[in-house]
Design an enzyme around this catalytic site. Structure first.
Site, PDB file in Angstrom:
ATOM      1  N   TYR A  97     -12.984 -24.143  -4.221  1.00  0.00           N
ATOM      2  CA  TYR A  97     -11.852 -23.636  -4.821  1.00  0.00           C
ATOM      3  C   TYR A  97     -12.347 -22.008  -5.564  1.00  0.00           C
ATOM      4  O   TYR A  97     -13.742 -22.093  -6.127  1.00  0.00           O
ATOM      5  CB  TYR A  97     -11.332 -24.229  -5.907  1.00  0.00           C
ATOM      6  N   ASP A 123     -19.739 -17.854  -5.601  1.00  0.00           N
ATOM      7  CA  ASP A 123     -19.013 -18.303  -6.654  1.00  0.00           C
ATOM      8  C   ASP A 123     -19.615 -19.131  -7.841  1.00  0.00           C
ATOM      9  O   ASP A 123     -19.551 -20.458  -7.485  1.00  0.00           O
ATOM     10  CB  ASP A 123     -17.603 -18.673  -6.082  1.00  0.00           C
ATOM     11  N   LYS A 167     -15.810 -19.108 -16.767  1.00  0.00           N
ATOM     12  CA  LYS A 167     -16.042 -20.318 -17.618  1.00  0.00           C
ATOM     13  C   LYS A 167     -17.090 -20.112 -18.688  1.00  0.00           C
ATOM     14  O   LYS A 167     -16.861 -19.371 -19.782  1.00  0.00           O
ATOM     15  CB  LYS A 167     -16.184 -21.453 -16.709  1.00  0.00           C
TER      16      LYS A 167
HETATM   17  C1  LIG Z   1     -12.327 -22.454 -12.180  1.00  0.00           C
HETATM   18  C2  LIG Z   1     -12.845 -21.922 -10.994  1.00  0.00           C
HETATM   19  C3  LIG Z   1     -12.404 -20.427 -10.512  1.00  0.00           C
HETATM   20  C4  LIG Z   1     -11.017 -20.200 -11.021  1.00  0.00           C
HETATM   21  O1  LIG Z   1     -11.188 -19.641 -12.472  1.00  0.00           O
HETATM   22  P1  LIG Z   1      -9.837 -19.486 -13.458  1.00  0.00           P
HETATM   23  O2  LIG Z   1     -10.548 -18.845 -14.595  1.00  0.00           O
HETATM   24  O3  LIG Z   1      -9.155 -20.738 -13.444  1.00  0.00           O
HETATM   25  O4  LIG Z   1      -9.040 -18.339 -12.511  1.00  0.00           O
HETATM   26  C5  LIG Z   1     -12.755 -20.106  -9.466  1.00  0.00           C
HETATM   27  N1  LIG Z   1     -14.119 -20.611  -8.850  1.00  0.00           N
HETATM   28  C6  LIG Z   1     -14.650 -21.628  -9.370  1.00  0.00           C
HETATM   29  C7  LIG Z   1     -15.424 -22.249  -8.550  1.00  0.00           C
HETATM   30  C8  LIG Z   1     -14.071 -22.357 -10.258  1.00  0.00           C
HETATM   31  O5  LIG Z   1     -14.630 -23.459 -10.670  1.00  0.00           O
END
Ligand SMILES: *Cc1c(COP(=O)(O)O)cnc(C)c1O
Length: 438
Positions: free
Chosen positions: A146, A241, A274
């Site tokens: 994601y 990511d 995060k």
């Molecule tokens: C949480 C998450 C996102 C999205 O971040 P948001 O702040 O919720 O938009 C993107 N990539 C990864 C791997 C994530 O865990």
């Protein structure tokens, strides 16, 4: 009829009248596990209290950011001071420079970084940058990873590697995902084939190096090595990511974990979120100077944000990073997380419940499967009915894990050995009731 005294239920009923599904992000609604979401009244350290005053040991921690636990005094102090100085200026501040420097010091693959407000925004911007810098359109992503909810990333695999993806959400035109190729995670043969077919047109390969959005699945070292080699060979950018893994699995993120196994390894671009905001809306993306200088105002790739680098969020992020940089922080965190996973494994084994678990730093995942899965379809072989019993068993006994089997979990520095021991004892009890049903 007795009046309903469950405050969570009352709030949820009210919320559903006002907010679609009663929540502002879908997984919070408990749709996968059933039951009533807990409305959080307050949190401190490793705990939160719901609207009924019930206490939970929190293994979500806002889906990762709360690595110090809730309400860490140094962070609260930094935020309180920042608030008195002003909420937002729409003009640069010293703290943005300090935070940029701290991030770059900790993630050596980055020469420059741009701050934004959410992981979605960071991933979306990194893709635009990769496309702008390479002059190419196509990108690879992996099933089960994601990267936020940008249109081009809400996509599932097409019918074959020659065809591109299909939207996974209504409202995303097929044309918008026509450049996104979705591959199976850890599948070397598909990776080779995709580069053989499309290598010259690929702007980037985006990957969660340790995938936390299909529970917890590591990219195998040979797979990651090959991702790096193929990107280099074909002139595509390798985009990590690390919104979840950054400053969570290790001080240098998952890329530092892979660099131990693959000498000289680094991604081209990294996406963070995060933990870098410590619970405030803050995210970032960064990489080599020559690529980052393609961004506006220096280069042709447009990217902007009214609240980007927000002064309260940067105060929170800086104070959080300062704590996690202290010597021994990650050793302590990783030790507790491993103790929890080992305890859960032993508790499940004692009841004959099929169970596997993995962790890195303060991030973990476990499966009601006899062996760890390596891709999304293997994760989805988990027995969701059993998971739901486990989830509610833990919840009823005051242990809060993610309300879906495809989510990772998080331990914070505030979790004590006693909290971990209590969690294992509770799980032992729940596994007993599960084993009666298998
Ligand atoms: C949480 C998450 C996102 C999205 O971040 P948001 O702040 O919720 O938009 C993107 N990539 C990864 C791997 C994530 O865990």
């Amino acid at each position: 009829m007795t009046p309903n005294t469950d405050r969570n239920q009352q709030l949820f009923d009210r919320a559903r009248q006002l907010i679609p599904g009663g929540v502002n992000s879908p997984v919070r609604a408990f749709r996968a596990v059933g039951g009533t979401p807990r409305f959080v009244a307050r949190a401190q350290g490793p705990y939160f209290w719901d609207a009924n005053g019930q206490r939970y040991i929190d293994y979500i921690g806002s889906w990762g950011p709360m690595i110090l636990g809730h309400g860490h005094p140094a962070v609260v102090d930094a935020v309180q001071r920042a608030v008195t100085e002003g909420f937002s200026f729409g003009a640069p501040t010293e703290r943005e420079v300090e935070l940029a420097q701290a991030i770059i010091e900790l993630v050596p693959s980055m020469d420059m970084v741009r701050l934004v407000s959410s992981g979605t925004e960071a991933a979306m911007s990194a893709i635009r940058l990769a496309r702008g810098a390479t002059g190419r359109n196509k990108l690879i992503k992996f099933e089960g990873c994601y990267h936020g909810h940008a249109d081009a990333l809400l996509v599932k695999a097409g019918s074959g590697l020659a065809t591109f993806g299909n939207p996974t959400s209504a409202g995303v035109p097929p044309e918008v995902v026509q450049h996104t190729l979705v591959l199976e995670y850890n599948n070397l043969a598909q990776l080779e084939e995709a580069f053989a077919l499309h290598g010259a047109d690929l702007a980037c390969l985006m990957i969660e190096p340790i995938a936390g959005n299909m529970n917890f699945v590591r990219a195998a070292v040979p797979f990651m090595r090959r991702c790096r080699e193929l990107c280099t060979q074909h002139g595509a950018l390798l985009v990590f990511d690390e919104v979840m893994t950054g400053f969570r699995v290790a001080l240098g993120g998952a890329q530092s974990v892979y660099a131990k196994a693959i000498p000289g390894f680094k991604p081209d671009l990294s996406v963070l979120g995060k933990v870098i905001g410590g619970g405030m809306p803050l995210a970032a993306f960064g990489g080599p100077r020559a690529i980052m200088e393609q961004l506006a105002p220096l280069g042709p790739v447009y990217q902007a944000g009214t609240l980007s680098g927000n002064p309260v969020a940067t105060a929170c992020g800086l104070a959080t990073l300062k704590e996690i940089r202290k010597p021994g922080f990650f050793d302590g965190l990783a030790g507790k997380t491993a103790t929890l996973m080992n305890g859960l494994k032993a508790a499940a084994a004692a009841q004959g419940v099929p169970f596997s678990a993995d962790c890195e730093g303060g991030m973990f995942g476990f499966f009601l499967l006899p062996a760890l899965p390596h891709n999304y379809s293997q994760v989805m072989k988990s027995d969701s009915a059993q998971f739901n019993l486990l989830f509610h068993g833990l919840l009823d006994r005051g242990v809060y894990i993610a309300p879906a089997l495809y989510e990772a979990g998080f331990v914070s520095a505030a979790h004590s050995e006693a909290d971990i021991a209590e969690t294992i004892a509770v799980a032992r009890d729940v596994f007993k009731s599960l084993s009666l049903r298998v």
